[in-house]
Design a protein around this motif. Structure first.
Motif, mmCIF file in Angstrom:
data_model
loop_
_atom_site.group_PDB
_atom_site.id
_atom_site.type_symbol
_atom_site.label_atom_id
_atom_site.label_comp_id
_atom_site.label_asym_id
_atom_site.label_seq_id
_atom_site.Cartn_x
_atom_site.Cartn_y
_atom_site.Cartn_z
ATOM 1 N N ILE A 376 0.838 -1.206 0.000
ATOM 2 C CA ILE A 376 0.000 0.000 0.000
ATOM 3 C C ILE A 376 0.869 1.251 0.000
ATOM 4 O O ILE A 376 0.582 2.225 -0.702
ATOM 5 N N ALA A 377 1.959 1.231 0.771
ATOM 6 C CA ALA A 377 2.863 2.385 0.799
ATOM 7 C C ALA A 377 3.445 2.649 -0.582
ATOM 8 O O ALA A 377 3.530 3.811 -1.031
ATOM 9 N N GLU A 378 3.844 1.594 -1.289
ATOM 10 C CA GLU A 378 4.371 1.767 -2.648
ATOM 11 C C GLU A 378 3.289 2.278 -3.587
ATOM 12 O O GLU A 378 3.545 3.135 -4.446
ATOM 13 N N ALA A 379 2.070 1.773 -3.442
ATOM 14 C CA ALA A 379 0.967 2.228 -4.295
ATOM 15 C C ALA A 379 0.705 3.721 -4.104
ATOM 16 O O ALA A 379 0.494 4.461 -5.078
ATOM 17 N N VAL A 380 0.717 4.157 -2.850
ATOM 18 C CA VAL A 380 0.481 5.578 -2.553
ATOM 19 C C VAL A 380 1.536 6.452 -3.234
ATOM 20 O O VAL A 380 1.218 7.475 -3.862
ATOM 21 N N GLN A 381 2.795 6.049 -3.143
ATOM 22 C CA GLN A 381 3.860 6.852 -3.755
ATOM 23 C C GLN A 381 3.745 6.866 -5.284
ATOM 24 O O GLN A 381 4.000 7.900 -5.921
ATOM 25 N N CYS A 382 3.355 5.738 -5.876
ATOM 26 C CA CYS A 382 3.158 5.706 -7.335
ATOM 27 C C CYS A 382 2.040 6.650 -7.750
ATOM 28 O O CYS A 382 2.167 7.394 -8.731
ATOM 29 N N LEU A 383 0.939 6.632 -7.015
ATOM 30 C CA LEU A 383 -0.230 7.432 -7.391
ATOM 31 C C LEU A 383 0.018 8.924 -7.243
ATOM 32 O O LEU A 383 -0.526 9.726 -8.011
ATOM 33 N N ARG A 384 0.847 9.308 -6.281
ATOM 34 C CA ARG A 384 1.112 10.736 -6.102
ATOM 35 C C ARG A 384 1.810 11.350 -7.307
ATOM 36 O O ARG A 384 1.747 12.563 -7.499
ATOM 37 N N GLY A 385 2.436 10.525 -8.125
ATOM 38 C CA GLY A 385 3.055 11.022 -9.345
ATOM 39 C C GLY A 385 2.216 10.756 -10.581
ATOM 40 O O GLY A 385 2.681 10.986 -11.701
ATOM 41 N N ASP A 386 0.993 10.262 -10.382
ATOM 42 C CA ASP A 386 0.153 9.850 -11.517
ATOM 43 C C ASP A 386 -1.314 10.083 -11.138
ATOM 44 O O ASP A 386 -2.049 9.140 -10.824
ATOM 45 N N PRO A 387 -1.769 11.322 -11.149
ATOM 46 C CA PRO A 387 -3.057 11.674 -10.543
ATOM 47 C C PRO A 387 -4.306 11.057 -11.165
ATOM 48 O O PRO A 387 -5.363 11.054 -10.536
ATOM 49 N N GLU A 388 -4.228 10.527 -12.374
ATOM 50 C CA GLU A 388 -5.410 9.933 -13.004
ATOM 51 C C GLU A 388 -5.465 8.421 -12.828
ATOM 52 O O GLU A 388 -6.443 7.777 -13.222
ATOM 53 N N ALA A 389 -4.431 7.820 -12.255
ATOM 54 C CA ALA A 389 -4.295 6.364 -12.238
ATOM 55 C C ALA A 389 -5.016 5.723 -11.053
ATOM 56 O O ALA A 389 -5.357 6.366 -10.059
#
Length: 504
Positions: A376-389
């Protein structure tokens, strides 16, 4: 879209790890590792106000040492893990929870505590856990015995630690008690359905896991950051021995880790009060949780129907399909846990999105019950750089007994109009199980730990399941060859509760 004040959002995530060979290795305890992770999550919030003092709920994930009834932690333990962890960051929560056993815990708690926030029962919660298995082994080999016991006291919601509902007595009575040989039952049934030899199936495991090892090789928190080829993972060698057919050692979860991870969830109102920038909020679009019956009573020994249903329900609640998900983390303690989802949704092992965000449990590390917090921590960091994903995290517990799924995005999720945390059930007829059996049956699957454990799972002509162990070397040799499926066996029961078989 105006985000309602009671909307639950993830505002911070944190991870921490150390390896015995690291220059800065401190041999931290479970509670210290968890405290470091929670401290990192607090810093990740980038808040203008004080985060730690605003946390009203801390839910701790059980470390392995306190997950088995009757087992005494070698260095001692805290009597109240969530409050021990909170003490390290200055948090004094009103509510402390020690979650049940299972790798689904973090993901399930995200849904449960988010629902609590949406319905006004609390405003800010932290989910945190850690394992120090590697350090325990390292210090024990040195002859050191630090005192990690802590007497904290205070309120604690100590959830059931019993494992009895997960396991079948016939398996235990016939010598099959450990996790790896239990998972091998599922893996071998899937292998039989595909018509693959042991060698061919090991290659499939290698092809599944090699891309994960490449992700782990670039992850600073990974316990074993080394990339392997599929062939290296599939090859049986002295350093990659069979731990249970069809598993070479490097293809199963690595439990020798020192890792901690934490997730902080708050209401939108509390996040605003603390000055946390809205562009950092990650929204929880759906969380599902489900439970399977015991291994022997399941209709299908090659997959978990309820795990698939849990993913389907999460996607439906989020209003998206699997093709809309950009980031995936499928729990990978054993190949079958991943294959169950890839098979159901037509995902390739070389899907361009990848099947892990961390590097997978064999390489990143099987951080006990706490792995999904890292995902979940990795997912959060990925999403913060990809706002539509969108990101999907699938979490597994027990021997595919429990499954929890979360779907996340920076896109706002409306919790006021629909419930987004669901307990998933399905209509499935449980298979009747016999503890003792005399007569003929057909082999469905088997498990074999060379030189230690061997057993078959069979069915009678009436459709009941039974477990039996080899009555002679000839029966064992058939299991070693890896092709007992569909063969007829003669079974004889004993007074000690064990069944013995020979091939007809």
């Amino acid at each position: 879209m105006t985000i309602a004040e009671n909307t639950p959002v993830i505002i911070g995530v944190g991870q921490f790890a150390e390896r015995p060979g690291d220059a800065a290795y401190r041999a931290l305890s479970h509670m210290d590792l968890a405290g470091e992770a929670l401290s990192a999550a607090i810093a990740d919030c980038e808040a203008g106000g004080a985060v730690a003092s605003a946390i009203d709920t801390i839910a701790a994930i059980r470390q392995f040492e306190i997950s088995i009834p009757g087992v005494v932690p070698p260095f001692g333990a805290s009597d109240n893990p969530p409050r021990s962890i909170g003490k390290r960051v200055g948090a004094e929560p009103e509510r402390a929870i020690l979650e049940i056993v299972g790798g689904q815990g973090n993901q399930k708690l995200v849904g449960e505590l988010a629902q609590d926030i949406a319905e006004g029962r609390n405003q800010m919660a932290a989910i945190v856990g850690a394992e120090a298995i590697s350090t325990v082994l390292t210090l024990s080999k040195r002859g050191e015995k630090p005192d990690w016991s802590e007497e904290i006291g205070g309120q604690l919601e100590n959830r059931d630690v019993s494992l009895r509902a997960q396991f079948d007595r016939p398996l235990a009575a016939n010598g099959v008690r450990d996790i790896i040989p239990l998972y091998a039952i599922f893996e071998n049934r899937r292998r039989a359905d595909l018509g693959l030899s042991l060698e061919e199936y090991r290659q499939k495991l290698g092809e599944l896991l090699a891309p994960m090892s490449e992700v782990a090789a670039g992850n600073p928190f990974a316990a074993a950051p080394t990339a392997y080829t599929a062939e290296e993972l599939a090859a049986v060698t002295e350093r990659n021995r069979i731990v249970a057919e069809p598993y070479p050692r490097k293809t199963v979860a690595r439990d020798q880790v020192n890792q901690g991870a934490a997730i902080i969830i708050a209401s939108a109102a509390k996040a605003r009060e603390l000055g946390i920038p809205e562009e950092r909020w990650v929204h929880i679009h759906a969380v599902t949780n489900t439970n399977e019956p015991t291994i022997l009573s399941r209709p299908n020994l090659a997959s978990s129907g309820r795990a698939v249903a849990s993913v389907e329900a999460a996607l439906s609640a989020a209003g998206i399909g699997m093709d809309d998900v950009r980031y995936l983390d499928l729990y990978s303690c054993f190949g079958i846990a991943v294959f169950g989802i890839t098979d159901a949704f037509g995902l390739s092992t070389d899907d361009t999105r990848g099947l892990t965000l961390t590097g997978g449990l064999p390489f990143f590390g099987g951080a006990g019950n706490n792995y999904s917090a890292h995902a979940i921590a990795e997912a959060v960091q990925c999403l913060r750089g990809d706002p539509e994903a969108y990101a999907l995290v699938n979490a597994n517990g027990g021997v595919m007994h429990k499954n929890a799924v979360g779907i996340y995005s920076l896109r706002p999720a409306d919790w006021s109009s629909a419930r987004r945390y669901h307990e998933v059930t399905t209509d499935q007829a449980d298979v009747p199980v016999l503890e003792s059996f005399d007569g003929e049956g057909i082999v469905e699957s088997y498990t074999l730990v060379p030189g230690h454990v061997s057993a078959i799972i069979g069915k009678t002509s009436g459709g009941e399941r039974f477990v039996a162990t080899p009555a002679d070397d000839a029966a064992t040799d058939v299991l070693k060859d890896g092709e007992p499926f569909g063969r007829t066996v003669q079974v004889t029961s004993s007074e000690k509760g064990r069944n013995y078989f020979t091939f007809v």
